[in-house]
Scaffold this active site. Structure first.
Site, mmCIF file in Angstrom:
data_model
loop_
_atom_site.group_PDB
_atom_site.id
_atom_site.type_symbol
_atom_site.label_atom_id
_atom_site.label_comp_id
_atom_site.label_asym_id
_atom_site.label_seq_id
_atom_site.Cartn_x
_atom_site.Cartn_y
_atom_site.Cartn_z
ATOM 1 N N THR A 12 -41.819 -19.148 -30.420
ATOM 2 C CA THR A 12 -42.435 -19.402 -29.108
ATOM 3 C C THR A 12 -41.711 -20.494 -28.343
ATOM 4 O O THR A 12 -41.606 -20.437 -27.115
ATOM 5 C CB THR A 12 -43.921 -19.775 -29.286
ATOM 6 O OG1 THR A 12 -44.596 -18.691 -29.939
ATOM 7 C CG2 THR A 12 -44.593 -20.042 -27.956
ATOM 8 N N SER A 53 -41.034 -15.124 -35.141
ATOM 9 C CA SER A 53 -41.030 -15.366 -36.584
ATOM 10 C C SER A 53 -41.779 -14.323 -37.419
ATOM 11 O O SER A 53 -41.488 -14.209 -38.619
ATOM 12 C CB SER A 53 -41.550 -16.771 -36.900
ATOM 13 O OG SER A 53 -42.921 -16.910 -36.628
ATOM 14 N N THR A 86 -44.049 -20.252 -35.166
ATOM 15 C CA THR A 86 -45.118 -20.838 -35.973
ATOM 16 C C THR A 86 -45.740 -19.864 -36.971
ATOM 17 O O THR A 86 -46.333 -20.291 -37.963
ATOM 18 C CB THR A 86 -46.245 -21.378 -35.065
ATOM 19 O OG1 THR A 86 -46.752 -20.312 -34.245
ATOM 20 C CG2 THR A 86 -45.733 -22.498 -34.178
ATOM 21 N N ASP A 87 -45.602 -18.560 -36.753
ATOM 22 C CA ASP A 87 -46.307 -17.603 -37.612
ATOM 23 C C ASP A 87 -45.860 -17.681 -39.064
ATOM 24 O O ASP A 87 -46.668 -17.530 -39.986
ATOM 25 C CB ASP A 87 -46.109 -16.176 -37.097
ATOM 26 C CG ASP A 87 -46.969 -15.862 -35.893
ATOM 27 O OD1 ASP A 87 -47.601 -16.794 -35.355
ATOM 28 O OD2 ASP A 87 -47.023 -14.689 -35.490
#
Length: 333
Positions: A12, A53, A86-87
Site C-alpha cells: 500500500t 503483498s 501489510t497483509d
C-alpha cells in the site's frame, strides 16, 4: 547518523489508484520522496519488486532474505528498511529474523493508506523506520508502525484498516518513537539464527488448516495428498481439536510431514491441557507446539525447517529451535 538501504517491495505504501482499486506500482525512489529524511541519514534504494503483498510467494520472500544478506555484506551500511505490504509483512519479517545474524537492524514498515493521500500514514512510518534503523543495534528484525516499534517475532497485523495495525497480543509493547527518539522498552527474545537457506527450484509446500466446530480431517488429509511437506494446524483454545484429527496428524507425521500446532485464539501460548483430541494428544501424535506464534509465522518456521535439511528428525529439531525464544539476546540500543 548513518547510511540506510531501503529495499522496496511494493504494498500500500507504493500503491496508486488503478481505476477500480489500489495496487502497488511506485518504485522505491518515489516512495522515499514522500517522506522527510531524519537528520544525518543518507538513503540508497533497492527496487526488489513491486507487488501487493497477498501475491507474495516463497520465492519472493527468499529473494528478499538473500537481498538483505547481500546488502549487509557491505560494512559501510548502517541498517536496512524494507517497505512492504501489510497483509503478509509479519511473515516476511519473521523469515528474515529467523536467519538474521547481524547486529545491524532490519526494519520493516508500510502503510494502511495509499501514497499521495492527504491523510496518508506512509511518510511518517517511513521516517520512523529510517530513524529506527539508524539508531538501534542488536534487536534483530523490527517492525515500525504508527509510532510503535515491534519485534518481528510474535507481531501480527491486528487491524484490517486502522492505522495502528500491528501488535504482539501476547506481550507488552516493545518500543515507541517520538520527538526524534527511539525508546526500546524490553529485551527481545530470539533463538540462535538459522543458516541462510539455498534457493530451491521448487519450494516445499506448507499448508494451513483450521479446526472449528464440526471440523474433520478432510482438509488436513487433502493437504497431505496435495504434496504438503509441512502443515500448520490451527486449533481451538490452547491448541485443541478432535480424536479424528489426532489420527490424521499421526498419519501425516508417519508419512514424513512436519506438523506444527498453533491456535486461533488471539493471545497466549499453545498449552498441553486437554486430551480427547486436545493438545496433549496432538503433541503426542507428533505435532510441534508453536508457543505464542500464530499461523502465518508458524508456517514460516515450518518452511525454514524444511529448507534447512531433508532429514525428518533434523527438521523437527530445527523447527523446535526456531520456535524456542526462551533465551533472550541482550539489546544494544
Amino acid at each position: 547518523m548513518g547510511r540506510i538501504v531501503v529495499i522496496s517491495t511494493g504494498g500500500t505504501i507504493a500503491s496508486r489508484w488503478q481505476g477500480s482499486g489500489f495496487a502497488a506500482d511506485a518504485d522505491g525512489s518515489e516512495v522515499i520522496a514522500t517522506a522527510p529524511l531524519p537528520e544525518g541519514i543518507t538513503v540508497e534504494v533497492v527496487d526488489l519488486f513491486s507487488v501487493n503483498s497477498p501475491r507474495l510467494t516463497t520465492a519472493h520472500q527468499l529473494t528478499l532474505l538473500r537481498t538483505v544478506h547481500e546488502v549487509l555484506a557491505d560494512p559501510g551500511v548502517d541498517g536496512i528498511v524494507v517497505t512492504h505490504g501489510t497483509d503478509t509483512l509479519e511473515e516476511s519479517a519473521f523469515l528474515v529474523d529467523l536467519h538474521h545474524h547481524d547486529p545491524r537492524s532490519v526494519v520493516f514498515t508500510g502503510s494502511q493508506r495509499p501514497m499521495g493521500t492527504a491523510d496518508g500514514d506512509g511518510p511518517e512510518n517511513l521516517y520512523d523506520a529510517l530513524l529506527t534503523a539508524a539508531n538501534t543495534r542488536g534487536l534483530g528484525v523490527l517492525i515500525t508502525f504508527a509510532g510503535r516499534v515491534h519485534a518481528a517475532r510474535g507481531t501480527v497485523k491486528t487491524e484490517a484498516v486502522a492505522l495502528d495495525a500491528f501488535a504482539d497480543p501476547s506481550k507488552e509493547l516493545f518500543g515507541k518513537i517520538g520527538f526524534g527518539k527511539v525508546t526500546i522498552l524490553r529485551t527481545p527474545q530470539r533463538p540462535a539464527p538459522l543458516p541462510l537457506p539455498a534457493m530451491p527450484e521448487l519450494p516445499p509446500r506448507v499448508d494451513v488448516v483450521m479446526h472449528h466446530a464440526d471440523g474433520d480431517p478432510v482438509l488436513l488429509n487433502a493437504a497431505v495428498e496435495a504434496g504438503a511437506r509441512g502443515i500448520v494446524l490451527i486449533g481451538t483454545g490452547a491448541g485443541n481439536a478432535t480424536p479424528e484429527i489426532v489420527d490424521a496428524v499421526k498419519a501425516a507425521v508417519g508419512r514424513g510431514v512436519l506438523v506444527a500446532l498453533t491456535t486461533r485464539v488471539v493471545a497466549g501460548p499453545v498449552t498441553e491441557i486437554y486430551t480427547h483430541g486436545g493438545a496433549v494428544d496432538l503433541v503426542a501424535a507428533g505435532a510441534v507446539p508453536t508457543g505464542t506464534l500464530r499461523a502465518g509465522q508458524a508456517r514460516i518456521a515450518v518452511l525454514s525447517a524444511l529448507l534447512a535439511t531433508d532429514n525428518e528428525v533434523e527438521q523437527t529439531r530445527v523447527l523446535s529451535l526456531a520456535l524456542n525464544a526462551a533465551s533472550p539476546i541482550l539489546a544494544e540500543v
